[in-house]
Scaffold this motif. Sequence first.
Motif, mmCIF file in Angstrom:
data_model
loop_
_atom_site.group_PDB
_atom_site.id
_atom_site.type_symbol
_atom_site.label_atom_id
_atom_site.label_comp_id
_atom_site.label_asym_id
_atom_site.label_seq_id
_atom_site.Cartn_x
_atom_site.Cartn_y
_atom_site.Cartn_z
ATOM 1 N N LYS A 92 -2.070 3.633 -2.401
ATOM 2 C CA LYS A 92 -3.490 3.262 -2.358
ATOM 3 C C LYS A 92 -3.621 1.934 -1.650
ATOM 4 O O LYS A 92 -2.761 1.078 -1.747
ATOM 5 N N SER A 93 -4.732 1.760 -0.962
ATOM 6 C CA SER A 93 -4.978 0.474 -0.314
ATOM 7 C C SER A 93 -5.947 -0.380 -1.123
ATOM 8 O O SER A 93 -6.037 -1.580 -0.912
ATOM 9 N N LEU A 95 -9.198 -0.279 -4.603
ATOM 10 C CA LEU A 95 -10.095 0.398 -5.531
ATOM 11 C C LEU A 95 -11.393 -0.389 -5.624
ATOM 12 O O LEU A 95 -11.375 -1.623 -5.540
ATOM 13 N N THR A 103 0.055 5.583 -9.491
ATOM 14 C CA THR A 103 -0.603 6.222 -10.620
ATOM 15 C C THR A 103 0.439 6.732 -11.607
ATOM 16 O O THR A 103 1.381 7.414 -11.218
ATOM 17 N N LYS A 163 0.835 -1.204 0.000
ATOM 18 C CA LYS A 163 0.000 0.000 0.000
ATOM 19 C C LYS A 163 0.868 1.252 0.000
ATOM 20 O O LYS A 163 0.517 2.260 -0.605
#
Length: 116
Positions: free
Chosen positions: A25-26, A28, A66, A20
């Motif tokens: 991010k953890s 979606l 990203t 993460k």
Amino acid sequence: MALIRIDGDNLVVVIEGLDKLWAFKSGLTIPLANVRGATADPGIAAESKGIRAPGSRVPGLITAGTFHQDGEKVFWHVKDPSKAVVIELADEEYARLVLQVDDPRATVALVENALV
């Protein structure tokens, strides 16, 4: 590694453990209506990633986070390219997700069967 599951009408991606931090991010959650399909693609790791923001990239070790390329955002989380799956999206923040999973064939089948 990413865990992918179908929860009702959503595709859920969970990034495990300390990964993460690399990905920023953890997880979606994507409505299945916006998922166009999935393919196993070990060769994608050799393609250009674009500009990282935010994310992590150590060539040969990890690509996560990203990346912006050709006006699109792509979410990457891959350490082992042989286990890469590409999930194409429409009308979402990301144009596609490039994820390392435990079993690429089973993951592609899971996603494709959910779209039928």
